[in-house]
Design a protein around this motif. Structure first.
Motif, PDB file in Angstrom:
ATOM      1  N   PHE A  54       0.846  -1.186   0.000  1.00  0.00           N
ATOM      2  CA  PHE A  54       0.000   0.000   0.000  1.00  0.00           C
ATOM      3  C   PHE A  54       0.883   1.238   0.000  1.00  0.00           C
ATOM      4  O   PHE A  54       2.022   1.206   0.471  1.00  0.00           O
ATOM      5  N   GLY A  55       0.348   2.347  -0.465  1.00  0.00           N
ATOM      6  CA  GLY A  55       1.030   3.613  -0.326  1.00  0.00           C
ATOM      7  C   GLY A  55       0.918   4.121   1.108  1.00  0.00           C
ATOM      8  O   GLY A  55      -0.007   3.757   1.837  1.00  0.00           O
ATOM      9  N   LYS A  56       1.867   4.962   1.523  1.00  0.00           N
ATOM     10  CA  LYS A  56       1.826   5.553   2.864  1.00  0.00           C
ATOM     11  C   LYS A  56       1.606   7.058   2.741  1.00  0.00           C
ATOM     12  O   LYS A  56       2.293   7.730   1.970  1.00  0.00           O
ATOM     13  N   LEU A 113      -1.268   9.039  11.699  1.00  0.00           N
ATOM     14  CA  LEU A 113      -0.207   9.356  12.656  1.00  0.00           C
ATOM     15  C   LEU A 113       0.256   8.154  13.463  1.00  0.00           C
ATOM     16  O   LEU A 113       1.349   8.181  14.046  1.00  0.00           O
ATOM     17  N   ARG A 114      -0.544   7.086  13.512  1.00  0.00           N
ATOM     18  CA  ARG A 114      -0.116   5.916  14.268  1.00  0.00           C
ATOM     19  C   ARG A 114       0.875   5.060  13.477  1.00  0.00           C
ATOM     20  O   ARG A 114       1.436   4.098  13.992  1.00  0.00           O
ATOM     21  N   GLY A 115       1.110   5.415  12.228  1.00  0.00           N
ATOM     22  CA  GLY A 115       2.041   4.659  11.407  1.00  0.00           C
ATOM     23  C   GLY A 115       3.457   4.690  11.965  1.00  0.00           C
ATOM     24  O   GLY A 115       3.898   5.690  12.519  1.00  0.00           O
ATOM     25  N   ARG A 116       4.177   3.572  11.792  1.00  0.00           N
ATOM     26  CA  ARG A 116       5.543   3.466  12.300  1.00  0.00           C
ATOM     27  C   ARG A 116       6.550   3.500  11.159  1.00  0.00           C
ATOM     28  O   ARG A 116       6.307   2.944  10.088  1.00  0.00           O
ATOM     29  N   ARG A 117       7.673   4.153  11.437  1.00  0.00           N
ATOM     30  CA  ARG A 117       8.748   4.239  10.446  1.00  0.00           C
ATOM     31  C   ARG A 117       9.255   2.838  10.099  1.00  0.00           C
ATOM     32  O   ARG A 117       9.457   1.998  10.960  1.00  0.00           O
ATOM     33  N   GLY A 118       9.484   2.597   8.825  1.00  0.00           N
ATOM     34  CA  GLY A 118      10.020   1.318   8.388  1.00  0.00           C
ATOM     35  C   GLY A 118       8.981   0.252   8.106  1.00  0.00           C
ATOM     36  O   GLY A 118       9.305  -0.787   7.535  1.00  0.00           O
ATOM     37  N   VAL A 119       7.729   0.485   8.488  1.00  0.00           N
ATOM     38  CA  VAL A 119       6.668  -0.491   8.231  1.00  0.00           C
ATOM     39  C   VAL A 119       6.085  -0.232   6.845  1.00  0.00           C
ATOM     40  O   VAL A 119       5.691   0.892   6.523  1.00  0.00           O
ATOM     41  N   ASP A 134      -1.222  -3.156   8.548  1.00  0.00           N
ATOM     42  CA  ASP A 134      -1.468  -1.723   8.445  1.00  0.00           C
ATOM     43  C   ASP A 134      -0.178  -0.946   8.666  1.00  0.00           C
ATOM     44  O   ASP A 134       0.886  -1.527   8.899  1.00  0.00           O
ATOM     45  N   ASN A 135      -0.263   0.397   8.603  1.00  0.00           N
ATOM     46  CA  ASN A 135       0.960   1.196   8.661  1.00  0.00           C
ATOM     47  C   ASN A 135       1.561   1.289  10.057  1.00  0.00           C
ATOM     48  O   ASN A 135       2.633   1.857  10.234  1.00  0.00           O
ATOM     49  N   ALA A 136       0.879   0.714  11.051  1.00  0.00           N
ATOM     50  CA  ALA A 136       1.460   0.618  12.395  1.00  0.00           C
ATOM     51  C   ALA A 136       2.098  -0.743  12.636  1.00  0.00           C
ATOM     52  O   ALA A 136       2.659  -0.985  13.705  1.00  0.00           O
TER      53      ALA A 136
END
Length: 237
Positions: A54-56, A113-119, A134-136
């Motif tokens: 997915f795109g971030k 905003l709950r997304g984590r770097r590198g995921v 998901d992005n988290a």
């Protein structure tokens, strides 16, 4: 088995998806973008899978959405108070209309905003299951034997806007339902909706039509799942 051999003859447009020339051109332009082989460990099982990424969304968008949400809720609350004081219905109407928009903006901000770097969020397709990350970094995994259907759907987004969906449905009695958020689980059962995962076309980096046919292909051909990581051209991590 190459992607062409597995999917080359199956690129028909689903009847339930909305079609227009602009969207079809966009799908074709994406091709196999964001697809790569990845090792994943979840629930004690480590295996290789094909990641349909997915795109971030950039976090600044989340910050702006949070500000917008707070402004809308403040405006709705202020109008409601004024309506009570002045005994008019106009402010209450603003609460009904503007309030939900503020809630949607804040919810969108939270998800961004709950997304984590590198995921890297996306759908991972492995020989034993389909995983949604998901992005988290939170993962929901559906074993292939629990998948009842993979169907095309439409999501109306207001006005003339819509999204084509890939709905991954699970048997109602499948144990995997217990791993889902209880509120979402209750809503799905109340609506008699067996779709455990819904992937929007605008979330995928790759051509959603290819993703749809790829998933359906491996649902219908379990004997070919062991070769799943060789099914497509892949990006190098």
């Amino acid at each position: 088995m190459s992607g062409e051999n597995a999917l080359g003859a199956e690129q028909s447009w689903p009847d339930r998806w909305r079609w227009d020339e602009k969207r079809e051109r966009d799908y074709r332009r994406r091709g196999w973008a964001g697809v790569r082989v990845e090792d994943i460990e979840h629930d004690g099982l480590r295996e290789s899978g094909l990641l349909l990424a997915f795109g971030k969304t950039h976090k600044i968008v989340g910050v702006l959405a949070a500000i917008l949400g707070m402004v809308l809720l403040a405006a709705a609350g202020g109008n409601a108070v004024a309506a009570v004081v002045e005994r008019t219905w106009v402010g209450l109407g603003a609460l009904v209309v503007v309030g939900p928009l503020g809630v949607v903006a804040l919810l969108s901000a939270y998800l961004i905003l709950r997304g984590r770097r590198g995921v890297v969020p996306g759908v991972l397709v492995t020989p034993t299951r389909i995983l949604h990350r998901d992005n988290a970094g939170d993962v929901v995994a559906i074993p292939w034997h629990d998948v009842s259907a993979i169907e095309p759907r439409i999501l109306k987004q207001g006005g003339s806007r819509y999204a084509n969906l890939i709905a991954i449905e699970a048997h109602p009695t499948a144990p995997v339902w217990e791993s889902v958020n209880p509120t979402l689980r209750r809503l799905a059962r109340r609506r008699d909706d067996s779709a455990l995962l819904k992937v929007q076309d605008n979330a995928l980096l790759m051509n959603p039509l290819i993703a749809y046919h790829l998933l359906r292909h491996y649902l219908a051909n379990p004997e070919q799942r062991r070769d799943i990581c060789h099914a497509a051209p892949v990006d190098q991590p």
